[in-house]
Design a protein around this motif. Structure first.
Motif, PDB file in Angstrom:
ATOM      1  N   SER A 148      28.828 -10.442   2.740  1.00 35.41           N
ATOM      2  CA  SER A 148      28.131 -10.074   1.407  1.00 35.41           C
ATOM      3  C   SER A 148      27.050 -11.244   1.089  1.00 35.41           C
ATOM      4  N   LYS A 155      25.171 -13.675  -1.766  1.00 38.59           N
ATOM      5  CA  LYS A 155      25.402 -14.611  -2.731  1.00 38.59           C
ATOM      6  C   LYS A 155      24.069 -14.729  -3.560  1.00 38.59           C
ATOM      7  N   ARG A 200      27.888 -11.999  -6.449  1.00 41.09           N
ATOM      8  CA  ARG A 200      28.285 -11.991  -4.871  1.00 41.09           C
ATOM      9  C   ARG A 200      28.830 -10.684  -4.677  1.00 41.09           C
TER      10      ARG A 200
END
Length: 678
Positions: free
Chosen positions: A444, A446, A483
């Protein structure tokens, strides 16, 4: 006495003759029985110590002379415990050595190196271990006297073969190597334009079929600093084609290059195995330019090309290292934003369309979910593979469904962290300013992003609907900290908010159904009791975002016909709406009931119906005042549109008469003429 002396002299002569005879016999025996193979153990030890890998030869032959010829038969360089197969072999290795330069100047001159049936078997495992990395058992260079590098002459290769297997690179290919038209080493002067090296490769690389052909100049030409070394390399790796044609100046010392580089294929991301440069997916491309190197920098200069329907030109400089540093200054005269779709997770060349241009087919949004936010994972390249500094300018955006005029982007990637310092779009006389920081964490991102909308020209924006209506200025800002791996994830986890204001005219029937992409836009207008051609005088929205839920601080839409106040939430986690709009019409209309219209359900297929409390809340002034703090938004209005104008009048009217219909002339834009001039 005399006889005794004569006897002693005779004995000495006899002994001398015996010694001479013995030496002569021994010399004859040495000549007859001499074997250069006696030196094989010494040669094996010296060669093994030099490369850190066991070297063996079967036979050694030496022909002494001014130019001494040394021939080694059945040469083998051993493998390792992990890769037991021999690293290299040769049936015969012949080397000519000039003795005078070696004796006088300690200069090694090798007029001929002849390899007969040489083979190399290079292997590497998934963890990066390989059989060609050897230990360096030599002393430190600082402890050794400096010496000139060997001067090479003719290189002759007969039926050479290289086999490369690299599990990590998914590579398994063969290279056939030979020299052509090699001259006779005894001819003086030796022709420097004969003996070209030719290599042909076939197999697989990066899981794709690979073919390649390399033609290089004679090795002897490397010694001539005034003669550039010619190269011609052509590689096809799957659908990707690369050619490198030109000359290298002083290749042994990397003096420079005049090389034309061309690469083409269906997707630039496929270049990563060949170049080590991470690039997101792109449409088909073809780019050509000049490749140069100096001061440990590789530069791809003055290149031009086409990526999809966008042109591309500029310069890319690479500092090679374990983690290379890449500086790119790129420009497009005409750019189609769909060609950049791979950078945001969309299919390149088929990027996310604006709602106005997306055909409204049953498959546009699955009827079973009603979701509209893209949940395709953002296609992140291997951002830790290189440090990148990018400047990109697109002079003209050519896409009639996207109301943007140009693009400027400045991007840095350091240690995997993406710092989008600038991503600006020109929209008519206004600009969308944005910046973001993206830190990959696992799968992922941020993310922290900020966007400013400064004096966006409504008339330019409405060109995306292809139904030009009205004048006006839009401004505001948006922030998000989140996120996620897709846009749906990011909005569903985000914190921040958005504040927007629009001052001036505009056709509400174009704004709602077309700009916002609301398929229910016309139904909503009917529910609010607004005519199709109502002109927007002021629109104000201030909505904070917390944990994926967008709530309402302020929501005001004032047209020439009515004033609408909004309240409620948008849940991006579930992609659902729970919102209500209350309208006060300037004149009586059957549809303009004095209560809320509720909008609930999935973003893609919401339900619109009158609230059950319509009668009870008719004329409830308190209910309208709670959701609006109008004067607090004046700084945002001032920044976004440059003046308060119609929105200030609308907000003051709202504050004074929260439950009453808008004054028919209270929000007439005093600066409409000025807006029209923009």
């Amino acid at each position: 006495m005399a006889n005794a002396a004569r006897r002693k002299g005779g004995v000495r002569r006899h002994k001398g003759l015996i010694a001479i005879g013995t030496f002569a016999v021994l010399l004859i025996l040495v000549i007859i029985l001499w074997q250069w193979d006696w030196f094989i153990p010494l040669v094996d030890r010296q060669a093994s110590a030099a490369i850190g890998r066991k070297v063996t030869i079967e036979h050694l032959h030496v022909r002494l002379g001014r130019v001494t010829r040394i021939i080694a038969d059945d040469v083998k360089v051993a493998g390792t415990d992990q890769f037991p197969k021999s690293l290299a072999t040769a049936q015969h290795l012949t080397v000519n050595v000039e003795l005078l330069p070696l004796i006088r100047h300690r200069q090694i001159v090798l007029p001929l190196i002849d390899l007969d049936h040489p083979t190399i078997d290079a292997e590497a495992a998934h963890d990066g271990t390989n059989n060609w990395t050897t230990s360096d058992n030599s002393n430190s260079k600082a402890d050794k006297p400096s010496s000139s590098p060997p001067l090479l002459g003719i290189l002759r290769i007969e039926d050479g073969h290289v086999h490369v297997v690299d599990a990590k690179l998914k590579a398994n290919f063969n290279i056939q190597v030979a020299t052509t038209e090699t001259p006779d080493p005894d001819i003086r002067p030796i022709p420097v334009d004969q003996g070209h090296i030719v290599a042909n490769a076939t197999g697989t690389y990066a899981g794709q079929p690979i073919t390649g052909r390399f033609v290089g100049g004679a090795i002897l030409s490397l010694r001539d600093k005034t003669r550039p070394y010619p190269i011609d390399l052509r590689v096809a790796n799957g659908p990707t084609h690369v050619s490198l044609v030109g000359t290298i100046e002083q290749p042994l010392t990397f003096g420079g290059a005049k090389v034309k580089l061309l690469f083409a294929g269906p997707d630039m991301s496929l270049l990563y195995p060949l170049t080590g440069v991470p690039i997101p997916q792109t449409p088909a491309y073809k780019v050509a330019g000049n490749l140069d190197y100096s001061r440990e920098r590789i530069a791809f200069r003055e290149f031009t090309g086409q990526v999809g329907s966008s042109d591309l030109n500029g310069t890319i400089t690479v500092v090679p290292a374990k983690i290379p540093t890449i500086d790119a200054n790129l420009n497009s005269h005409n750019v189609d934003l769909e060609d950049l779709g791979g950078f945001i997770g969309a299919d390149p060349g088929h990027g996310a369309k604006t709602p106005a241009s997306t055909p409204k087919t049953p498959d546009a949004h699955p009827a079973s979910t009603g979701d509209v936010l893209p949940n395709t994972p953002i296609n992140m390249p291997k951002v830790r593979a290189a440090n990148i500094h990018l400047v990109y300018k697109g002079d003209h955006i050519k896409n009639r469904s996207i109301p943007l005029d140009n693009i400027v982007a400045r991007l840095n990637i350091e240690n995997g962290v993406i710092d989008l310092k600038q991503l600006d779009f020109k929209v008519g006389t206004g600009t969308i300013f944005s910046s973001a920081t993206l830190d990959p964490v696992g799968s992922s991102l941020k993310t922290r992003a900020h966007v400013d909308f400064h004096r966006i020209d409504l008339s330019r924006l409405l060109q995306a609907t292809h139904t030009f209506h009205g004048q006006g200025i839009i401004g505001g800002r948006a922030d998000i900290t989140t996120r996620g791996s897709s846009f749906a994830d990011m909005l569903g986890n985000g914190d921040g908010g958005i504040s927007l204001v629009m001052s001036g005219g505009g056709d509400i029937s174009a704004l709602l159904p077309d700009i916002a992409g609301l398929e229910f836009g016309n139904a909503l207008l009917s529910a609010l009791g607004m005519p199709n051609r109502a002109q927007v005088q002021c629109f104000v929205m201030d909505m904070p975002l917390k944990n994926g839920i967008l709530s309402t601080n302020s929501f005001l839409l004032q047209t020439t016909e009515a004033r609408s106040i909004g309240r409620g939430t948008v849940d991006f986690k579930n992609q659902t709406l729970d919102y209500s709009l209350t309208t006060r019409s300037s004149h009586f209309s059957v549809g303009s009931l004095p209560g809320p219209i509720n909008i609930t359900g999935k973003l893609g297929k919401p339900a619109i119906r009158p609230g059950a409390e319509v009668v009870a809340r008719a004329g409830a002034a308190a209910g309208l005042g709670v959701v609006l703090a109008p004067l607090a938004l004046l700084p945002t209005i001032q920044f976004g549109v440059g003046e308060t104008g119609a929105c200030q009048s609308a907000l003051e009217d709202m504050k004074t008469h929260p439950a009453s219909p808008p004054m028919r002339n209270s929000a007439t834009p005093p600066t409409r003429t000025k807006h029209r001039s923009h």
